[in-house]
Write an enzyme that holds these catalytic residues in place. Structure first.
Site, mmCIF file in Angstrom:
data_model
loop_
_atom_site.group_PDB
_atom_site.id
_atom_site.type_symbol
_atom_site.label_atom_id
_atom_site.label_comp_id
_atom_site.label_asym_id
_atom_site.label_seq_id
_atom_site.Cartn_x
_atom_site.Cartn_y
_atom_site.Cartn_z
ATOM 1 N N ARG A 49 30.388 44.482 21.008
ATOM 2 C CA ARG A 49 28.980 44.780 20.714
ATOM 3 C C ARG A 49 28.785 44.708 19.203
ATOM 4 O O ARG A 49 29.743 44.542 18.454
ATOM 5 C CB ARG A 49 28.510 46.121 21.332
ATOM 6 C CG ARG A 49 29.501 47.231 21.482
ATOM 7 C CD ARG A 49 29.959 47.894 20.221
ATOM 8 N NE ARG A 49 28.864 48.229 19.347
ATOM 9 C CZ ARG A 49 28.952 48.264 18.023
ATOM 10 N NH1 ARG A 49 30.105 48.001 17.403
ATOM 11 N NH2 ARG A 49 27.914 48.571 17.276
ATOM 12 N N GLY A 50 27.518 44.860 18.797
ATOM 13 C CA GLY A 50 27.190 44.633 17.384
ATOM 14 C C GLY A 50 26.729 43.188 17.266
ATOM 15 O O GLY A 50 27.381 42.276 17.809
ATOM 16 N N ARG A 92 22.473 39.666 26.475
ATOM 17 C CA ARG A 92 21.776 40.762 25.773
ATOM 18 C C ARG A 92 20.615 40.142 24.987
ATOM 19 O O ARG A 92 20.813 39.173 24.255
ATOM 20 C CB ARG A 92 22.723 41.520 24.826
ATOM 21 C CG ARG A 92 23.790 42.310 25.554
ATOM 22 C CD ARG A 92 24.477 43.314 24.642
ATOM 23 N NE ARG A 92 23.671 44.506 24.435
ATOM 24 C CZ ARG A 92 23.966 45.438 23.514
ATOM 25 N NH1 ARG A 92 24.998 45.276 22.713
ATOM 26 N NH2 ARG A 92 23.224 46.517 23.393
ATOM 27 N N GLN A 199 27.998 55.227 19.511
ATOM 28 C CA GLN A 199 28.720 54.275 18.642
ATOM 29 C C GLN A 199 29.093 54.917 17.302
ATOM 30 O O GLN A 199 30.104 54.572 16.702
ATOM 31 C CB GLN A 199 27.860 53.024 18.381
ATOM 32 C CG GLN A 199 27.746 52.081 19.554
ATOM 33 C CD GLN A 199 26.554 52.397 20.436
ATOM 34 O OE1 GLN A 199 26.093 53.540 20.497
ATOM 35 N NE2 GLN A 199 26.058 51.412 21.146
ATOM 36 N N ASP A 240 19.956 44.192 14.386
ATOM 37 C CA ASP A 240 20.149 43.210 15.460
ATOM 38 C C ASP A 240 19.210 42.022 15.339
ATOM 39 O O ASP A 240 19.467 40.965 15.882
ATOM 40 C CB ASP A 240 19.963 43.882 16.816
ATOM 41 C CG ASP A 240 21.106 44.839 17.055
ATOM 42 O OD1 ASP A 240 21.036 45.981 16.567
ATOM 43 O OD2 ASP A 240 22.100 44.418 17.675
ATOM 44 N N LYS A 251 19.633 49.806 16.438
ATOM 45 C CA LYS A 251 19.922 50.808 17.469
ATOM 46 C C LYS A 251 18.861 51.895 17.530
ATOM 47 O O LYS A 251 18.392 52.361 16.492
ATOM 48 C CB LYS A 251 21.312 51.404 17.185
ATOM 49 C CG LYS A 251 21.766 52.477 18.128
ATOM 50 C CD LYS A 251 21.759 52.051 19.582
ATOM 51 C CE LYS A 251 22.570 50.807 19.857
ATOM 52 N NZ LYS A 251 22.311 50.243 21.217
HETATM 53 O O1 MRU Z 1 24.150 48.253 21.367
HETATM 54 P P1 MRU Z 1 25.024 47.866 20.210
HETATM 55 O O2 MRU Z 1 26.180 48.786 20.008
HETATM 56 O O3 MRU Z 1 25.425 46.418 20.259
HETATM 57 O O4 MRU Z 1 24.077 48.045 18.930
HETATM 58 C C1 MRU Z 1 24.574 47.660 17.681
HETATM 59 C C2 MRU Z 1 23.663 47.958 16.559
HETATM 60 O O5 MRU Z 1 22.539 48.371 16.737
HETATM 61 C C3 MRU Z 1 24.165 47.629 15.181
HETATM 62 O O6 MRU Z 1 23.623 48.510 14.247
HETATM 63 C C4 MRU Z 1 23.740 46.201 14.817
HETATM 64 O O7 MRU Z 1 24.141 45.299 15.800
HETATM 65 C C5 MRU Z 1 24.286 45.769 13.511
HETATM 66 S S1 MRU Z 1 26.004 45.353 13.607
HETATM 67 C C6 MRU Z 1 26.526 44.800 12.122
#
Ligand code: MRU
Length: 342
Positions: A49-50, A92, A199, A240, A251
């Site tokens: 994820r990320g 996603r 997270q 994202d 997030k």
């Molecule tokens: O649902 P996730 O854990 O994939 O969400 C991730 C985030 O919101 C991060 O802050 C974002 O992807 C930046 S990662 C460098």
């Protein structure tokens, strides 16, 4: 180069290894995948994820899909790859990096001129690898550019996890911390736990401790109090997707932190590689598709029920922070001012 202890994704020969982030911080489990469908599942269930990391995983998924089709020739392969790409991109919806990474491999496929299948497959694999290697350099540049914004002794609040495990390198928001540390500054971090999937608690605090950074974990609803008490000098988050007008999806809970930061006159920075800027789809934050996740992620914590059975749930995984609340964007190219007036 910032060297990290753990990596989210490691390519091999016709296979990728993914560190299962659902198991952290308790277990370090590495899963090897050769089937693109398994990578789609890994993305959906947040094993990886990320935003930048899922872009890289998506690129490898498409390159693996091209290897699986043994009975087809290159021209047929090219024809079915558009559908395969759509299947991967749908895993996603919010992070634009996923479609960006998949599209890069798809474009390379369509531009391929020859008819040698092995050469074609290797060509796509090389592109996925170069996306990973490029992301490592982008993280490095973000870190270097952002470090100049921090003073020795600063404490930074971050939300969710925007570190090494979310990228192909040292992270985005956390790369700034690592680079400032390497520049000789003592930087402390407050990490929001980041409900529902934690997270911040599971990944940010773990990764920072692994890297020797002074980190304090707080529940999400403690951020305002910490700011009021003067404990926080800056907020740095990842993202994202950045819409064309500068609105930022990140997030769920990021918007709340941005509002709090403005109220307390604390700078709010968004760290991002160019691959997270949406150049084609969302003009404003209202056009960013927001993923909604399973109700069980809210009614349960790590599989343990915490709410009455059958309760109604709303579970958006991301929110949008308007550009007006962003002090500046820390990118691989430099610092771009946001829309906050102070
Ligand atoms: O649902 P996730 O854990 O994939 O969400 C991730 C985030 O919101 C991060 O802050 C974002 O992807 C930046 S990662 C460098």
């Amino acid at each position: 180069m910032l060297r990290m202890k753990h990596r989210a994704i490691i390519p091999g020969e016709g296979q990728v290894t993914i560190l299962d982030q659902r198991q952290l911080p308790h277990k370090i489990i590495l899963n090897d995948y050769t089937d693109y469908r398994d990578i789609i599942t890994a993305i959906k269930r947040l094993e990886i994820r990320g935003a930048p990391a899922i872009g890289i995983a998506g690129a490898f998924a498409l390159a693996l899909a091209a290897r699986a089709e043994v009975k087809t020739d290159v021209e047929h392969m090219k024809r079915i790859m558009t559908d395969l790409a759509e299947e991967i991109k749908a895993a996603r919806p919010t992070a634009v990096n996923l479609s960006w990474g998949v599209e890069r491999v798809l474009n390379i496929a369509h531009d391929f001129g020859g008819d040698d299948k092995q050469e074609f497959q290797e060509h796509l694999w090389d592109e996925a690898r170069s996306i990973l290697e490029e992301d490592e350099r982008l993280c490095e540049a973000i870190g270097r550019n952002g470090a100049a914004l921090l003073k020795d002794g600063d404490t930074v609040l971050t939300h969710c996890h925007a570190g090494a495990l979310a990228t192909g390198g040292a992270g985005t928001a956390l790369a700034v911390i690592y680079a400032a540390r390497d520049a000789g500054k003592k930087i402390r971090v407050y990490a929001d736990e980041t409900r529902p999937l934690l997270q911040g608690a599971r990944l940010t605090s773990w990764e920072l401790m692994q890297e020797g950074i002074d980190v304090t974990l707080i529940c999400d609803n403690m951020a305002g109090m910490c700011m009021k008490q003067g404990k926080i000098n800056a907020v740095i988050v990842g993202t994202d997707r950045i819409a064309q007008n500068g609105d930022v999806a990140n997030k769920i809970g990021t918007y709340t932190v941005a509002v709090l930061a403005k109220e307390h006159e604390i700078p709010f920075y968004v760290a991002s590689p160019y691959s997270t800027f949406d150049s084609g789809q969302a003009r404003t934050g209202d056009e960013i598709p927001i993923e909604e996740r399973d109700a069980q992620e809210v009614t349960h914590i790590q599989g343990v029920p915490i709410a009455p059975e059958g309760v109604k749930v709303y579970s958006p995984a991301f929110d949008v922070t308007p550009r007006a609340l962003v002090t500046a964007y820390i990118t691989d190219k430099g610092i771009t001012p946001g829309g906050r007036a102070d």
